[in-house]
Design an enzyme around this catalytic site. Structure first.
Site, PDB file in Angstrom:
ATOM      1  N   GLU A  35      10.913 -18.606  -3.549  1.00 12.03           N
ATOM      2  CA  GLU A  35      11.234 -18.322  -2.878  1.00 12.03           C
ATOM      3  C   GLU A  35      11.321 -16.416  -2.416  1.00 12.03           C
ATOM      4  OE1 GLU A  35      13.891 -18.545  -0.081  1.00 12.03           O
ATOM      5  OE2 GLU A  35      13.240 -16.911  -0.409  1.00 12.03           O
ATOM      6  N   THR A  42      18.768 -18.534   4.995  1.00  8.44           N
ATOM      7  CA  THR A  42      19.481 -17.134   5.973  1.00  8.44           C
ATOM      8  C   THR A  42      20.394 -18.064   6.372  1.00  8.44           C
ATOM      9  OG1 THR A  42      17.526 -17.331   7.465  1.00  8.44           O
ATOM     10  CG2 THR A  42      19.504 -17.104   8.676  1.00  8.44           C
ATOM     11  N   CYS A  43      21.100 -19.547   6.578  1.00  8.33           N
ATOM     12  CA  CYS A  43      22.337 -19.586   7.105  1.00  8.33           C
ATOM     13  C   CYS A  43      23.072 -18.979   5.683  1.00  8.33           C
ATOM     14  CB  CYS A  43      22.127 -21.138   6.377  1.00  8.33           C
ATOM     15  SG  CYS A  43      24.259 -21.610   7.008  1.00  8.33           S
ATOM     16  N   CYS A  48      25.401 -18.017   9.038  1.00  6.15           N
ATOM     17  CA  CYS A  48      26.591 -18.671   8.540  1.00  6.15           C
ATOM     18  C   CYS A  48      27.424 -18.713   8.570  1.00  6.15           C
ATOM     19  CB  CYS A  48      26.185 -20.256   8.826  1.00  6.15           C
ATOM     20  SG  CYS A  48      24.408 -21.099   8.891  1.00  6.15           S
ATOM     21  N   LYS A  51      29.150 -14.261   8.446  1.00  4.41           N
ATOM     22  CA  LYS A  51      29.736 -14.631  10.287  1.00  4.41           C
ATOM     23  C   LYS A  51      30.871 -15.577   9.847  1.00  4.41           C
ATOM     24  CE  LYS A  51      29.062 -17.644  12.152  1.00  4.41           C
ATOM     25  NZ  LYS A  51      27.589 -18.859  13.206  1.00  4.41           N
ATOM     26  N   ALA A 115       4.379 -17.056  -0.995  1.00  4.05           N
ATOM     27  CA  ALA A 115       3.907 -18.033  -1.349  1.00  4.05           C
ATOM     28  C   ALA A 115       2.761 -18.329  -0.766  1.00  4.05           C
ATOM     29  CB  ALA A 115       4.131 -19.526  -1.602  1.00  4.05           C
ATOM     30  N   GLY A 175      22.669 -13.543  25.359  1.00  4.86           N
ATOM     31  CA  GLY A 175      24.302 -14.310  25.468  1.00  4.86           C
ATOM     32  C   GLY A 175      24.394 -15.688  24.774  1.00  4.86           C
ATOM     33  N   TYR A 177      23.760 -17.963  21.187  1.00  6.85           N
ATOM     34  CA  TYR A 177      25.583 -18.014  19.109  1.00  6.85           C
ATOM     35  C   TYR A 177      26.032 -16.602  19.212  1.00  6.85           C
ATOM     36  CZ  TYR A 177      24.240 -23.650  19.040  1.00  6.85           C
ATOM     37  OH  TYR A 177      23.556 -24.668  19.389  1.00  6.85           O
ATOM     38  N   GLU A 181      29.686 -14.588  19.247  1.00  5.44           N
ATOM     39  CA  GLU A 181      30.120 -15.111  17.790  1.00  5.44           C
ATOM     40  C   GLU A 181      30.252 -13.086  17.444  1.00  5.44           C
ATOM     41  OE1 GLU A 181      28.397 -18.974  15.948  1.00  5.44           O
ATOM     42  OE2 GLU A 181      27.694 -17.223  15.164  1.00  5.44           O
ATOM     43  N   ARG A 204      22.684 -20.576  27.337  1.00  6.22           N
ATOM     44  CA  ARG A 204      22.270 -20.835  28.143  1.00  6.22           C
ATOM     45  C   ARG A 204      21.594 -22.935  27.307  1.00  6.22           C
ATOM     46  NH1 ARG A 204      17.540 -20.320  30.801  1.00  6.22           N
ATOM     47  NH2 ARG A 204      17.750 -17.980  30.195  1.00  6.22           N
ATOM     48  N   GLY A 261      17.313 -13.755  20.005  1.00  6.18           N
ATOM     49  CA  GLY A 261      16.710 -15.319  19.615  1.00  6.18           C
ATOM     50  C   GLY A 261      15.892 -15.016  18.486  1.00  6.18           C
ATOM     51  N   THR A 310      21.579 -25.297  10.451  1.00  2.00           N
ATOM     52  CA  THR A 310      21.220 -25.461   9.192  1.00  2.00           C
ATOM     53  C   THR A 310      21.322 -27.131   8.817  1.00  2.00           C
ATOM     54  OG1 THR A 310      22.355 -23.550   8.486  1.00  2.00           O
ATOM     55  CG2 THR A 310      22.565 -24.913   6.684  1.00  2.00           C
ATOM     56  N   HIS A 435      50.369 -36.057  17.388  1.00  2.00           N
ATOM     57  CA  HIS A 435      50.846 -35.884  18.757  1.00  2.00           C
ATOM     58  C   HIS A 435      51.777 -35.138  17.810  1.00  2.00           C
ATOM     59  CE1 HIS A 435      52.891 -34.151  21.802  1.00  2.00           C
ATOM     60  NE2 HIS A 435      54.200 -34.351  21.515  1.00  2.00           N
ATOM     61  N   GLU A 440      44.654 -34.708  20.449  1.00  2.00           N
ATOM     62  CA  GLU A 440      44.990 -35.760  20.931  1.00  2.00           C
ATOM     63  C   GLU A 440      45.081 -36.259  23.014  1.00  2.00           C
ATOM     64  OE1 GLU A 440      49.812 -36.129  21.256  1.00  2.00           O
ATOM     65  OE2 GLU A 440      49.424 -33.934  21.400  1.00  2.00           O
TER      66      GLU A 440
END
Ligand code: NDP
Length: 458
Positions: A35, A42-43, A48, A51, A115, A175, A177, A181, A204, A261, A310, A435, A440
């Protein structure tokens, strides 16, 4: 003596790389993972998780507003954003530690550094060479911004997660995700938010009722959407910035977020030299087993640009580990993958949109409901929920479930099982509701929409 240093060498310790490598380790494979930034990827560190913590932080503003309708006097509220960011960072450090421990406990050796592939069985990290029977590339992606004058003055999603002050006026370009958010997060926190789209509509690829419902709700919150608008330059403007658009108008603001993107992280790995082919989109080309054009080298997650989520990366890499180290051949199934957008209100979606289904199926039954959630009655919040089922009229099979509203991701996760199992509308109807809940409604939809199904315009 073993022919190679390792059975498996993984490049990239994000969610995808870690999951498959741990799984391989649990089956007795001698595994290593390299790494170059921080274990977690990222996540966990730049996507994620942070965020969603920011989404939670911002939702308190809505809760304080809603409380009065339920008899509460909340008084003055104030957020210490720098403190919130520091607490978020502490949590990320904790998760980074957990990921490192999980790898160590599975017997996986962690190698810090960038790497590079030397040949089909050799990886070089910090000048040291390691050999492996199998190599798995899980290097993910990174944000991309168009090359326009002043682009370096803008932020990406990496930067906005660390921003210590709440901007008075935030301009968001894109426009998708990430754009919707963060529009929700900062609008709740009190920023003026302008979102600039080059096309006609947000999100989209999502069902058009999802797109229109969220657009309407964002409008009610005061988020300004500028559609069919192109940014030509970003300039310094006093203490802040100016976004110059194609009409010549200058939008003065404090900060600009580009959410246009992401692109696969393939450079600097030495892929071309050893014969790992990229596809037309610049992602690593793989077959249904996630195998690249070099048979002992696999690639999973965003670097392959299949479905960039993810849980998909995790499933792809675990499939590789099952296939190679547990005598259990698994091909990742990319059908009916549910997804969520943590906009406010949130989105949950699984299966085909109406437009995608109308291309494949001759006759569709469409069920749509829009209603004011019970919680909004006393609070007076002017926000509606939308739920939609797309059904193949001939087989009665439910092809898609879509929702905009509170808890949509939690609700759609359960329905994703039904869609994956091929449930029919009749089986939805025979299911008893819980309910009073919003969920429902998905099992009590009766009225088919009268107009014919719609095809995608873009
Ligand atoms: P998306 O691909 O979702 O959206 C990109 C947006 O940027 C689109 O609206 C696109 O417009 C627009 N765009 C692209 N290029 C330009 C340009 N040159 N100028 C102006 N606008 C442009 O990307 P995001 O950055 O929002 O997110 C990246 C990925 O991260 C997502 O695809 C998703 O896989 C993942 N993600 C998932 C989340 C989740 O699951 N909740 C949350 C956040 C990210 P157009 O529609 O016209 O193409």
């Amino acid at each position: 003596m073993a022919k190679y240093d390792f059975d498996l060498f993984t490049i990239g310790a994000g969610s995808g790389g870690v999951a498959g490598t741990r799984r391989a380790g649990s089956y007795g494979a001698k595994a290593a993972i390299a790494e170059s930034v921080r274990v977690g990827g990222t996540c966990v560190l730049r996507g994620c998780v942070p965020k969603k913590l920011l989404v939670y932080a911002s939702e308190f503003a809505r809760a304080f507003d809603d409380a009065a309708g339920y008899g509460w006097s909340v008084g003055e509220t104030r957020v210490d954003w720098a403190n919130m960011i520091a607490r978020k960072d502490k949590e990320l450090d904790r998760l980074n530690g957990i990921y490192i421990n999980m790898l160590k406990n599975s017997g996986v050796q962690i190698i810090d550094g960038h790497a590079r592939l030397v040949d089909a069985h050799t990886v070089e990290v910090n000048g040291q060479r390691h050999t492996a029977e199998t190599i798995m590339i899980a290097t993910g992606g990174r944000p991309v911004r168009p090359e326009i004058p002043g682009i370096d003055l803008t932020m990406t999603s990496d930067d906005i997660l660390d921003m210590k002050e709440i901007p008075e006026h935030l301009v968001i370009v894109g426009g998708g995700y990430i754009a919707v958010e963060f529009a929700g997060v900062f609008r709740n926190l009190g920023s003026k938010v302008t979102e600039i789209l080059r096309s006609d509509a947000i999100l989209r690829g999502f069902d058009r009722d999802i797109r229109s419902s969220l657009t309407e709700e964002m409008g009610k919150q005061g988020i300004e959407l500028k559609i069919r608008t192109h940014v030509t330059a970003i300039e310094k403007d006093g203490k802040g910035l100016a976004v110059v658009i194609d009409t010549g108008e200058r939008i003065a603001c404090d900060r600009v977020l580009y959410a246009t993107g992401r692109s696969p992280n393939t450079s600097g790995l030495g892929l071309e030299k050893i014969g790992v082919t990229l596809n037309k989109k610049g992602a690593i080309a793989v077959d249904e087993w996630s195998r690249t054009t070099v048979p002992n080298i696999y690639a999973v997650g965003d670097v392959t640009d299949r479905i960039n989520l993810t849980p998909v990366a995790i499933a792809e890499s675990r499939a590789v580990a099952e296939t190679l180290y547990n005598d259990n051949p698994v091909r990742m199934d990319h059908e009916d993958v549910p997804s969520a957008v943590f906009s406010q209100p949130s989105i949950g979606s699984v299966g085909l949109s109406e437009e995608a289904a109308s291309v494949i199926y001759k006759e569709l039954d469409i069920y749509v409901t829009r209603f004011r959630p019970m919680k909004n009655t006393l609070s007076g919040r002017d926000e509606r929920t939308m739920m939609k089922l797309v059904v193949d009229a001939r087989s009665d099979r439910v092809l898609g479930c879509h929702m905009v509203g509170p808890d949509a991701p939690e609700i759609i996760q359960g329905l994703a099982i039904a869609v994956k199992c091929g449930a029919t509308k009749r089986q939805f109807d025979r299911t008893v509701g819980i309910h009073p809940s919003a969920a429902e409604e998905f099992v009590t939809l009766r009225e088919k929409r009268k107009e014919p199904a719609k095809q995608a315009a873009d």
